[in-house]
Each structure stands twice: as C-alpha cells, then as structure tokens.
Design a protein around this motif. Structure first.
Motif, PDB file in Angstrom:
ATOM      1  N   ALA A  89       0.815  -1.212   0.000  1.00 31.49           N
ATOM      2  CA  ALA A  89       0.000   0.000   0.000  1.00 31.49           C
ATOM      3  C   ALA A  89       0.850   1.264   0.000  1.00 31.49           C
ATOM      4  O   ALA A  89       0.368   2.346  -0.365  1.00 31.49           O
ATOM      5  CB  ALA A  89      -0.930   0.002   1.217  1.00 31.49           C
ATOM      6  N   HIS A  90       2.115   1.148   0.400  1.00 29.42           N
ATOM      7  CA  HIS A  90       2.983   2.324   0.470  1.00 29.42           C
ATOM      8  C   HIS A  90       3.809   2.516  -0.799  1.00 29.42           C
ATOM      9  O   HIS A  90       4.516   3.520  -0.930  1.00 29.42           O
ATOM     10  CB  HIS A  90       3.919   2.198   1.675  1.00 29.42           C
ATOM     11  N   VAL A  91       3.715   1.568  -1.713  1.00 29.77           N
ATOM     12  CA  VAL A  91       4.520   1.646  -2.933  1.00 29.77           C
ATOM     13  C   VAL A  91       4.106   2.833  -3.796  1.00 29.77           C
ATOM     14  O   VAL A  91       4.945   3.628  -4.234  1.00 29.77           O
ATOM     15  CB  VAL A  91       4.424   0.332  -3.734  1.00 29.77           C
ATOM     16  N   GLN A  92       2.807   2.969  -4.051  1.00 28.72           N
ATOM     17  CA  GLN A  92       2.361   4.024  -4.959  1.00 28.72           C
ATOM     18  C   GLN A  92       2.654   5.423  -4.426  1.00 28.72           C
ATOM     19  O   GLN A  92       3.126   6.284  -5.195  1.00 28.72           O
ATOM     20  CB  GLN A  92       0.869   3.883  -5.262  1.00 28.72           C
ATOM     21  N   PRO A  93       2.415   5.706  -3.130  1.00 27.45           N
ATOM     22  CA  PRO A  93       2.811   7.035  -2.626  1.00 27.45           C
ATOM     23  C   PRO A  93       4.303   7.305  -2.802  1.00 27.45           C
ATOM     24  O   PRO A  93       4.701   8.435  -3.097  1.00 27.45           O
ATOM     25  CB  PRO A  93       2.423   6.972  -1.147  1.00 27.45           C
ATOM     26  N   CYS A  94       5.119   6.266  -2.629  1.00 26.83           N
ATOM     27  CA  CYS A  94       6.562   6.425  -2.821  1.00 26.83           C
ATOM     28  C   CYS A  94       6.876   6.732  -4.285  1.00 26.83           C
ATOM     29  O   CYS A  94       7.654   7.644  -4.591  1.00 26.83           O
ATOM     30  CB  CYS A  94       7.281   5.160  -2.365  1.00 26.83           C
ATOM     31  N   LEU A  95       6.272   5.980  -5.199  1.00 25.51           N
ATOM     32  CA  LEU A  95       6.486   6.217  -6.624  1.00 25.51           C
ATOM     33  C   LEU A  95       6.020   7.612  -7.029  1.00 25.51           C
ATOM     34  O   LEU A  95       6.679   8.300  -7.821  1.00 25.51           O
ATOM     35  CB  LEU A  95       5.758   5.161  -7.451  1.00 25.51           C
ATOM     36  N   ASP A  96       4.889   8.039  -6.482  1.00 22.50           N
ATOM     37  CA  ASP A  96       4.368   9.368  -6.808  1.00 22.50           C
ATOM     38  C   ASP A  96       5.318  10.463  -6.332  1.00 22.50           C
ATOM     39  O   ASP A  96       5.523  11.475  -7.018  1.00 22.50           O
ATOM     40  CB  ASP A  96       2.993   9.566  -6.169  1.00 22.50           C
ATOM     41  N   TYR A  97       5.883  10.251  -5.146  1.00 19.07           N
ATOM     42  CA  TYR A  97       6.828  11.239  -4.608  1.00 19.07           C
ATOM     43  C   TYR A  97       8.052  11.358  -5.512  1.00 19.07           C
ATOM     44  O   TYR A  97       8.487  12.464  -5.860  1.00 19.07           O
ATOM     45  CB  TYR A  97       7.248  10.844  -3.193  1.00 19.07           C
ATOM     46  N   PHE A  98       8.614  10.215  -5.902  1.00 13.46           N
ATOM     47  CA  PHE A  98       9.811  10.267  -6.739  1.00 13.46           C
ATOM     48  C   PHE A  98       9.497  10.777  -8.144  1.00 13.46           C
ATOM     49  O   PHE A  98      10.356  11.388  -8.787  1.00 13.46           O
ATOM     50  CB  PHE A  98      10.503   8.899  -6.774  1.00 13.46           C
ATOM     51  N   GLU A  99       8.287  10.549  -8.611  1.00 13.75           N
ATOM     52  CA  GLU A  99       7.886  11.138  -9.890  1.00 13.75           C
ATOM     53  C   GLU A  99       7.998  12.661  -9.822  1.00 13.75           C
ATOM     54  O   GLU A  99       8.462  13.315 -10.770  1.00 13.75           O
ATOM     55  CB  GLU A  99       6.453  10.726 -10.227  1.00 13.75           C
ATOM     56  N   LYS A 100       7.623  13.219  -8.684  1.00 16.11           N
ATOM     57  CA  LYS A 100       7.698  14.678  -8.514  1.00 16.11           C
ATOM     58  C   LYS A 100       9.146  15.162  -8.508  1.00 16.11           C
ATOM     59  O   LYS A 100       9.497  16.118  -9.216  1.00 16.11           O
ATOM     60  CB  LYS A 100       7.009  15.086  -7.212  1.00 16.11           C
ATOM     61  N   ILE A 101       9.984  14.517  -7.694  1.00 17.61           N
ATOM     62  CA  ILE A 101      11.350  15.045  -7.598  1.00 17.61           C
ATOM     63  C   ILE A 101      12.157  14.740  -8.860  1.00 17.61           C
ATOM     64  O   ILE A 101      13.047  15.509  -9.226  1.00 17.61           O
ATOM     65  CB  ILE A 101      12.077  14.551  -6.328  1.00 17.61           C
TER      66      ILE A 101
END
Length: 690
Positions: A75-87
């Motif tokens: 469940a924490h994978v997508q928030p992590c991917l979204d964060y790195f997409e931003k940076i």
C-alpha cells in the motif's frame, strides 16, 4: 463529469510529457559503454554524468510521502512512486535551471528487511529477506529505475545497506552481495536497459581482508571479481562500478590487481577533509595528486564520485563523521566546507580529469524539495548559496550539460570532432624496468590533429610475448613475475586511423633502476649509479629493495646475487620478513670475498633467534657493508635451477596468479567448480574455454 475527468487525465499526460521533454536526454536514453578510461556513447563521444543520490526511505525523505509506520507494505509503494515522480520531474527541469542526468538509487533495506527481525543498523544483513527483496524489486525498485530513465536520467543502483566495518573474501557479506546482484542482473528489464542502468557493487567498504584474513593488495580484487563474474554470467552487459576500501577512498590495490572484464568503472566517495584538502588547505595541484595517489584507477577507467556534498559553517550542532572526526555545523550537509575554498580544489579535479562523473549525496543537496512540492518552483536548496554544493552545482551542472554529453544511438550527426579525435602521431615508449608485483601506466601519448597531446594508454590494445609474467589491463602494465616481455601497442582513433609502437619490459623482483634501488639505512655517504649498478653504502649502511605489501618468493628455491668483483668491504645480504630493520629478526649471509652467494629460500633462519623465515612474505632485501667502498652488482635473481643459473621466461612460474581460486560461472549463471574439457565459463569477467 466524464468529460471533465477525460480532460483532467489528458492535461495530466500533457504536463508529464512537457516535464519529460525539458530534460537534456530524450527517451530512450543513448547507450553508454566503457572505452579505456572513458564512458562513451555508441558514436565514441566521451560522456560524464552529474546528478544526485536518493533512497526510497520515508525517514530519509522527511516523511513526505508517509508518516512513521512499523512496516512498509504494498500500500505504500504508490505514494513512494508518486513522490519520486515529482522530484524526478524537478531535478531534470532544464527550463527552470535543473540539469541532473544521473540518479543513484539505493535499494533501501527498509523495504527488503524482515520487519519481524531486529537489525542493528544498515550494515546488519541478518534481517535481510530474500522474499521481500524479490517482491519489492519488481514492485518498487524497477519502476523507480524506469521512471528515472523516462525523465532522461541514467541510473546507478547500489545494494541495500552499507558494508560492515570488516568484510572478508568468502564471508557472509560477499555471499549476500552475490545473491543481490545475481537477482538484479537476471532481471529482464535491467538487462534490456544495460546501456542506461549501471551497478555499484557495494557502499563504503571500510576494511577488507583476503581469504586468509589479511589486508593485502589483491584482497579487493578477490572480493569483487567473483561478483563481477556472476553478473556477467547472467548476461548483464552494462557498466559495473567497483568500490574501494576506507569508505571508498582507497583504490591502490586495484593498480596491481585490477578488476578484469569489459565496462568496468570505479565508484569513489569524496568529502571535505579527504585526500588532504579542506577549507584550510585547498591547493588544487596537491589535492589532485593526493586523489590520484589514492585512486590510481582514474588513469585507466571511468570514475563516478557517488557521494560528495559541502556547505559552509553555520551556527548549530555539528556531528561526527565516519572517521570519528567532529564536523562543525553547516547548512545541512554531511561535510562542512566552502565552494570558494575546498570546492575550488574539487572543481579543479573535475576539470583536470575528463572522465569523472558525480552524484551529490542526496536530492536535498541540490534541490529545494519542499519549495517545489508546495509551489512547483524548481530552485537550488540552501537558498541557492553559491558557497554550498547546491548553489555551486546548480551552475556547474548547467555548464557541463552540453559538454561530454551522449547522443542518441541512431543519431549519426553528432560524431566526435575530427580535429580533437584524429591521431596524427604516437610517441614511442622506451624500454621499462619494473618490479614484480607492481604496476605502472604504459605511458602511451598521442598527438591529435588540433595539436593537443594526451595519454592514450587505456585506449590501446596490446600483444605481450610473455603474458605469464607481464600483463596489460586497460593500459596498466602489471609485472607479475620474473621475466622479459616484448609489448606491441596499437591505438585506433574514432575514425579508424591506427598507430603502433613497441617496447620491452623487464620484470624482476630486484630491478636495478634507481626508481627501485633504495637506501634502507644511512643516507649520509650513500650513492647509486644505475648505469653501472654500483652502490656505495654509508657507514654500516644498507641498500636494496623494499616491498610495502611484502613479496612472495615461495615459488622459487634460490635467490642468487652476483658481484662484478670480489667483495672486500664485509658485505652481507640481509632479508627481513617484516617492514622494520630493527626488529632483530632477519636472515643474513656474508659474501666473504666471493662474487656470488646463494640464499636457500625455503631453509632461511633468523640470525637472531633461529626461527624459520618464510619466503612467502619478504619486506626488505638489502646489501649491508661497512661503507665507503663501491660494490657493483652483476645480477640478482631468483631461480629453481639447481645449478643456480637464471630461469628462462617460459619456465618461470607466474607469481600472484589467482586462477586456481577465482570463482567460475557457467553461461547459465550457476557456479562451476570443476569445468569439463572445452566448457565455456565466465572467469574474471571474461569467457574462458577449458
């Protein structure tokens, strides 16, 4: 509502495409490989990369994509991917001044460790879970690599965690790295993107021992070469970055025992205070020389500095670094220093060597993350202070973006500049006298059409008449044993023009060049003439040969010393099994007016205590005399001939060969212990037929 959703989805796609389009590299990324000491694209253009390191750890990312949780799950994978997409979007936004083109990805153990097991720290692999590693490699790490590449960044992958303080050939940590890279290098996405994804084998080894538990020159090779071989056996052809010891600051052992195979580079760390430079002493030439002494592979292979940062002193609380040294408080980096001082020496190093890439120690050392997340504004961290790494690299990365860059594989319009890349002549190399067990650069220098000259040793191909005793790897000549070799070198430029030269190498444990004959004791009154091989000792002095790592003479029966004239100065040979002439533990034998003495290497005993002296680890061989009179050496050598005559180069055994204990792998990636006749295996990074 449906129309509005469609519009918003289309807008999101367009926004993403625009963000991707602003980076210097388009997708697919140009393929990179190693040529000599350079990273190159498919056209032969030399490439350097500049970016940041980061890790998908919620803690190290300031809990920006999740609050503290006891266990990371799917469940924490997508928030992590979204964060790195931003940076990723921010750090490659050329339109707003950001110019990162490489990302160092840590396969963080916060995802790969078993949460039910307690870990003592990132160096502790006891909690490592193979199941979680395989699961999150596919779910998280591979998508992070793909996203980075989609934003125009090359990827350097480092393993979970850091090295324990002490590691050893054959230990559990080597087996751990073998497993990690076996899995990663088999991944079809990683293999398919080998021109853009590279592997950094380990993070910050400190002390590394050989299989016998000793710190030796070959220990780093023996630890990492089998891992390289395993990766190659799996079919991964991309660049492999090899670390050194001392927190990735010591690469001296690789000079004489290099990692073998294609597409090999070395990953280095550099912080303020390392390599003899800081804000109080920052002479560029001294710093470059210290770096070169510690990292000699920079002259033979591409180098990437995968951790570096700095910012000036600022009121607050400091910390202790890896060496237990107190680091004063600063703007938020690991190291304290200023661009105008220490940074000027660092920049000079980067300009001096055109084969060094770099990644800052974190995204926050480059980008003001919170400003971007809150406002969409891309800006350097630390308020853009030019004395910090963020402010400095904001400008440097932009300046470097069009220099030494790669071009698409199918773009034949951007070839190397003919004037800079066309060789017009190759300077001859004189014959070389080398000490067995040591290495030196071949010293091939070419002149190019625009008039500049450069060392092309690492770009040449070599044919060696006696490869058992003399070997050449990436332009580095390795004197392995006692013998003579004729070497032919051929250099071909980017446009197919070839030039050749040849020279001879004499490899000896006792070379008579003044570069190797040292005064062991009593400089006053001593001298040495290398043309006649005549030395004069000071009073009760000693002149001879020293071996910093010890030399192994156990493959030979005898050491023979011949003089031109009978000795009349009470001369003796002293052999020391330690790097100290005052330890009262040495073998000695007098000449007694003879012109020849023979040392039985396997029956030597200490003159002082009668203990046996093993020939496998000798540190000093010296000739002692009363002093003041010339002694001329006719020859000095080791031999297995019972008549004490010199051995031919063909029959001389190879010293330092590790073929017998070098790991082998079949083409299917499975380790092979006893290869069958004509079987093809991967050994030392190359295919070998038995």
């Amino acid at each position: 509502m449906k129309l509005r959703k469609t519009f918003l989805s289309l807008l999101a796609c367009l926004t993403t495409l625009c963000a991707h389009a602003s980076s210097i590299y388009a997708v697919p990324l140009p393929s990179l490989h190693v040529e000599g000491r350079y990273l190159c694209d498919t056209h032969g253009n030399r490439v350097t990369l500049h970016g940041v390191m980061d890790t998908p750890s919620p803690y190290f990312n300031g809990w920006r994509w999740t609050p503290w949780i006891p266990e990371l799950k799917d469940a924490h994978v997508q928030p992590c991917l979204d964060y790195f997409e931003k940076i990723y979007t921010a750090m490659t936004d050329n339109d707003q001044g950001a110019y990162c083109d490489v990302f160092r990805l840590h396969l963080d153990p916060c995802w790969t460790n078993d949460p039910s097991k307690k870990s003592a720290g990132e160096y502790d692999i006891s909690a490592f879970s193979k199941d979680r590693f395989n699961h999150f490699l596919d779910k998280l790490y591979i998508p992070l690599m793909q996203k980075a590449m989609n934003h125009g960044m090359y990827v350097v992958v480092r393993p979970p965690g850091v090295c324990p303080g002490e590691i050893k050939v054959g230990d559990d940590y080597q087996k751990y790295l073998l497993y990690v890279w076996d899995v990663v290098s088999k991944n079809p996405i990683v293999k398919a993107n080998a021109g853009a994804i590279s592997i950094e084998l380990a993070n910050e080894p400190v002390k590394l021992y050989d299989a016998q538990g000793k710190e030796t020159a070959e220990a780093m090779h023996d630890f990492f070469q089998p891992i390289v071989d395993k990766i190659r056996a799996n079919g991964f052809t991309g660049v492999i970055w090899v670390p050194g010891t001392g927190w990735q600051a010591n690469y001296r052992g690789y000079a004489s025992h290099p990692i073998e195979g294609e597409n090999i580079g070395y990953a280095v760390h550099d912080y303020v205070g390392w390599y003899g430079a800081d804000d109080t002493k920052y002479d560029a030439q001294s710093y470059i020389q210290s770096f070169t002494d510690a990292v000699p592979v920079v002259m033979t292979n591409p180098v990437i500095i995968t951790e570096v940062d700095w910012s000036p002193e600022k009121e607050g609380t400091g910390h202790y670094n890896e060496h237990g040294e107190y680091v004063k408080s600063n703007w938020g980096t690991w190291a304290t220093g200023s661009t105008s001082k220490w940074g000027s020496a660092f920049k000079a190093l980067m300009d001096h060597y055109d084969n060094i890439s770099m990644t800052l120690s974190s995204t926050a050392c480059y980008l003001d993350i919170d400003k971007y997340i809150n406002s969409g504004i891309v800006a350097p961290d630390f308020d853009g202070n030019p004395e910090t790494c963020a402010g400095a690299c904001w400008q440097w990365y932009k300046d470097w973006a069009e220099v030494n860059r790669a071009w698409p594989d199918n773009d034949n319009t951007h070839l190397p500049d003919p004037k800079k890349a066309t060789i017009t002549s190759l300077q001859p190399v004189g014959d070389l006298d080398m000490m067995a067990g040591q290495a030196r650069l071949a010293g091939l220098k070419a002149t190019f059409q625009d008039g500049h000259s450069e060392d092309v040793s690492s770009l040449a191909t070599y044919e060696v008449s006696d490869p058992e005793n003399v070997k050449v790897v990436n332009g580095q000549i390795l004197a392995k044993g006692q013998g003579k070799a004729h070497i032919s070198a051929k250099v071909t430029d980017a446009f197919g023009n070839s030039y050749t030269t040849s020279f001879n190498v004499r490899s000896s444990f006792f070379p008579l060049s003044k570069n190797y004959v040292k005064v062991v004791w009593e400089q006053n009154g001593s001298s040495y003439d290398e043309t006649t091989h005549t030395f004069v000792n000071g009073q009760y002095g000693q002149t001879g040969w020293t071996y910093s790592d010890g030399v192994d003479l156990s493959a030979y029966k005898y050491l023979v010393v011949k003089l031109k004239e009978p000795d009349n100065n009470s001369a003796k040979i002293f052999i020391y099994p330690q790097n100290n002439i005052w330890a009262k533990n040495n073998y000695e034998q007098a000449f007694d007016n003879r012109t020849q003495i023979v040392v039985p290497l396997h029956t030597m005993k200490s003159q002082q205590n009668g203990n046996a002296i093993a020939p496998s680890k000798i540190y000093i061989v010296a000739l002692w005399s009363l002093g003041g009179k010339p002694i001329t050496i006719d020859d000095i050598y080791v031999t297995n001939n019972n008549d004490y005559s010199p051995m031919t180069g063909i029959s001389a055994p190879s010293v330092g060969s590790r073929a017998s204990n070098s790991l082998m792998f079949g083409l299917n990636g499975v380790r092979v212990q006893h290869p069958s006749k004509h079987q093809i295996v991967i050994q030392k990074g190359k295919k070998v037929i038995y």
